[in-house]
Design an enzyme around this catalytic site. Structure first.
Site, PDB file in Angstrom:
ATOM      1  N   ASP A 228       6.627  -2.763  -3.455  1.00 35.77           N
ATOM      2  CA  ASP A 228       6.633  -1.776  -2.386  1.00 35.77           C
ATOM      3  C   ASP A 228       7.271  -0.511  -2.974  1.00 35.77           C
ATOM      4  OD1 ASP A 228       6.424  -0.368  -0.071  1.00 35.77           O
ATOM      5  OD2 ASP A 228       7.288  -1.922   1.207  1.00 35.77           O
TER       6      ASP A 228
HETATM    7  C1  NOJ Z   1       6.610   1.508   2.176  1.00 41.42           C
HETATM    8  C2  NOJ Z   1       5.923   0.551   3.093  1.00 41.42           C
HETATM    9  O1  NOJ Z   1       6.757  -0.555   3.322  1.00 41.42           O
HETATM   10  C3  NOJ Z   1       4.565   0.088   2.583  1.00 41.42           C
HETATM   11  O2  NOJ Z   1       3.941  -0.685   3.588  1.00 41.42           O
HETATM   12  C4  NOJ Z   1       3.712   1.273   2.210  1.00 41.42           C
HETATM   13  O3  NOJ Z   1       2.440   0.857   1.780  1.00 41.42           O
HETATM   14  C5  NOJ Z   1       4.431   2.063   1.132  1.00 41.42           C
HETATM   15  N1  NOJ Z   1       5.738   2.508   1.628  1.00 41.42           N
HETATM   16  C6  NOJ Z   1       3.660   3.280   0.675  1.00 41.42           C
HETATM   17  O4  NOJ Z   1       3.658   4.225   1.689  1.00 41.42           O
END
Ligand code: NOJ
Length: 700
Positions: A228
């Site tokens: 993530d």
């Molecule tokens: C954090 C989020 O938890 C995730 O779901 C997302 O795809 C990424 N940021 C990128 O924006």
């Protein structure tokens, strides 16, 4: 396939160490369109690779796309075919915008009823979640775009999400939290995103038992595991634990630039938009680049084997090859497709759950309507990384106005509900209108045939809702309107369960979740009876104190650790075990039509055949549900579990026979030493309309 694998191997052999490193961590997208970006290696024909958020639609800077209903609304259709269709539509839109991977579906189990991201997830039930996860992945990838099921695993709360240690039994992981991811992998997912949190003392970005042993080993996942954003907490541990790709790989300042956003002037905690106070749920954005220079050095030192780096690169190139971009042969999708707009509306209407109806709904075409609520002039969606620019917007009131032939008046009643946005600025200051008042709303309601009160919660990534009550005086708004109008219909636009204290004092209640861009059009179709509100609850609606997460140890955790003490008893299973009455049970939802169950029989050990008659004079959709109740299970097992379901349209007066397949999960349990073992029969198969409404029982 073998040739493709050989091609990838040849390319990997030709890459220098520096080039390999360049392929396993993100960089700044020179076009500024993507959420995550890999630059590629020109001399070997490795193209740039772009990853875009997901999961409610494709967020590409400067290029609006279809904003679909929230995933929980999609799951409320109980129709995985719609997830496949939505996935395919999002895949085509991603492909048309030159994106290669979509950062979705989100499929964490709904454990905490007020978790900020419930709207991005499907359900509290693993079988329902798995069916939607698999279908969504198939759909997305049918358009030559890689799906990224997320967040692996046990990201079930936003409070302290970047640091919390989830203490959960292997059994609950296997039976509840992992099946959705397993289904996504079985459906061919090319990528999986790790969660920020730790599970059983190890950050998911470096969790070897779950990433290398289970995901890649046991399940045979041959795609890439991506962190993530800012969630790759280390270099050596993460790479050796099985993480293949670090995102975004860039610094916080470069990210501002990439998203074309103004950095906040003096607030170090602010993340994206100025309204976002989500610091508690955000990762450390200074910890980035672990798979850049530090990984190269670790490989040179021998702390990360060359073979591991080759495997990381191979996994990424394999997916490029698969979607045809590694040789430049991917077929481009058309830039826009009108079918997607219709699909977004169909899903929004089908996912709408009719919770109460005294016969007021559907409305007569010429009914005079007052549309009341703080957000009726906008479309409704959640906050965070799933935010995006919608292609077409049908605000609630506009859609109703377009469909009604009687008069339509609009009142907001209470001030706007404060929302968290990662990207949008705070434009409330631009609103020149006088403040809304309860009195105006009540007079409009008193003066019309029907009052439609649209209430909403405010949910977003990185922050959990405080509780299950509706914010901003909206309960009072409903009560005051209902006191002057006997035909008060309440429409709830929420991210998940909310408490509805006035539900017995109004004529009808609809749960329409966050309906996305089709908001007003879909609601009008339901209100006036053009569409049957055929959704069923994918989560239990209950009073807050009756859920299994009421003490600090179980949510949000004590001293950085949260205990999943309810073990297998997530969602409705807990209510069955405690015999607490939910307000509206899992699987519940009414219809404008009326159905009678005429018979049910076992076709074989994993399939039942159910005969249902639509005894009304209008077409409708029914969701036939099968729950499995083992007679000899140990005390800590759920009393019964959803085994299968089937949504079916039934014309007025007709009878249909529906086949319902029952998932193996309902007949097995996970033993920490013996692994998966069959539960002992006999089993009662309960056929019914919800977890608490059984029409037939069969014995197996
Ligand atoms: C954090 C989020 O938890 C995730 O779901 C997302 O795809 C990424 N940021 C990128 O924006």
């Amino acid at each position: 396939m073998e040739t493709a694998e050989a091609d990838v191997e040849t390319v990997v052999d030709e890459l220098t160490l520096e080039e390999k490193i360049q392929l396993v961590h993100g960089a700044v997208d020179p076009d500024g369109t993507a959420t995550g970006y890999l630059p590629g290696v020109d001399r070997l024909g490795i193209p740039e690779f772009r990853l875009a958020d997901g999961p409610l639609g494709v967020r590409v800077n400067g290029s609006p796309a279809t904003l679909f209903p929230a995933s929980i609304a999609l799951a409320a259709t109980f129709d995985p075919n719609l997830a496949r269709e939505q996935g395919a539509a999002m895949g085509r839109e991603a492909n048309a915008r030159d994106q290669d991977a979509l950062l979705g579906p989100g499929l964490n189990l709904i454990r905490v009823p007020h978790c900020g991201r419930n709207f991005e997830y499907y359900s509290e039930d693993p079988v329902l979640t798995a069916a939607f996860a698999g279908a969504a992945v198939e759909g997305i990838q049918s358009a030559d775009v890689i799906a990224t099921p997320k967040h692996y695993v046990a990201n079930n709360q936003e409070t302290h999400r970047a640091s919390v240690n989830v203490s959960v039994s292997e059994r609950a992981l296997r039976e509840c939290y992992l099946p959705g991811f397993k289904a996504a992998v079985d459906a061919g997912a090319g990528s999986v995103m790790t969660a920020y949190n730790c599970v059983n003392d190890s950050f998911m970005s470096e969790n070897r038992p779950l990433v290398t042993d289970v995901l890649k080993g046991e399940w045979g996942f041959d795609g890439y595991v991506v962190s993530d954003w800012f969630g790759a907490v280390s270099t050596v541990e993460s790479a050796n634990g099985g993480l293949d790709l670090e995102m975004p790989g860039v610094t916080r300042d470069e990210l501002w630039e990439m998203f074309d956003l103004e950095p906040p002037e003096d607030d170090d905690d602010a993340v994206f938009g100025e309204t976002a106070d989500v610091s508690d749920g955000m990762p450390d954005m200074t910890n980035t680049g672990n798979f850049g220079g530090p990984l190269r050095e670790a490989v040179e030192r021998g702390d990360v084997p060359h073979a591991r780096l080759d495997d990381m690169v191979t996994r990424i190139l394999r997916q490029m090859e698969r979607i045809g971009v590694l040789g430049g042969g991917r077929a481009a999708s058309p830039p826009e497709d009108d079918g997607h707009r219709e699909l977004a509306e169909t899903i929004a209407a089908r996912g709408t759950v009719l919770l109460e109806n005294d016969g007021t709904l559907p409305l007569a075409d010429d009914a005079d309507v007052a549309v009341i609520g703080p957000g009726v002039e906008e479309i409704s969606t959640g906050g965070g990384s799933s935010e995006m620019d919608a292609l077409h917007e049908a605000p609630t009131a506009t859609g109703i106005d377009a469909r009604a032939t009687g008069s339509v008046t609009v009142e907001r009643g209470v001030p706007p509900i404060e929302k968290v946005s990662f990207f949008g600025g705070d434009d409330e200051g631009d609103d020149q209108r006088p403040d809304p008042t309860l009195d105006d709303a009540v007079s409009a309601a008193a003066d019309t045939d029907v009052a439609v009160v649209v209430v909403e919660d405010a949910a977003a990534e990185a922050v959990d809702r405080d509780d299950l009550t509706l914010p901003g005086g909206q309960d009072e708004l409903v009560e005051d309107v209902a006191a002057v109008n006997d035909n008060t219909v309440v429409v709830v636009q929420s991210s998940g369960p909310v408490e509805l204290p006035w539900r017995d004092d109004v004529s009808a209640v609809l749960e329409s979740w966050y309906p996305g861009q089709a908001d007003g059009d879909a609601l009008a179709a339901v209100l006036f009876g053009d569409a049957d509100p055929s959704g069923r609850l994918p989560v239990t609606f209950a009073n807050e104190e009756d859920y299994p997460v009421t003490d600090d140890a179980t949510f949000p955790g004590i001293d950085g650790e949260v205990q999943y003490d309810e073990n297998l008893l997530v969602g409705y299973r807990y209510f069955d075990a405690t015999e607490a009455d939910p307000v509206y049970p899992f699987g519940y939802g009414l219809s404008y039509a009326a159905f009678e169950y005429r018979g049910a029989e076992l076709v074989d050990e994993r399939r039942v055949e159910v005969t249902v008659e639509n005894v009304s004079d209008r077409a409708g959709r029914e969701v036939v549900q099968a729950y499995v109740r083992p007679s000899n299970a140990s005390d800590d097992r759920p009393v019964s579990e959803l085994g299968g379901f089937e949504a079916v349209s039934i014309p007025a007066g007709e009878t249909v026979t529906v086949d319902v397949d029952i998932d193996d999960l309902a007949f097995t349990e996970y033993d920490e030493t013996a692994g998966w073992t069959a539960l002992e029969g006999p089993f009662t198969i309960e056929i019914g309309r919800s977890a608490r409404d059984v029409e037939f029982e069969l014995t197996l």
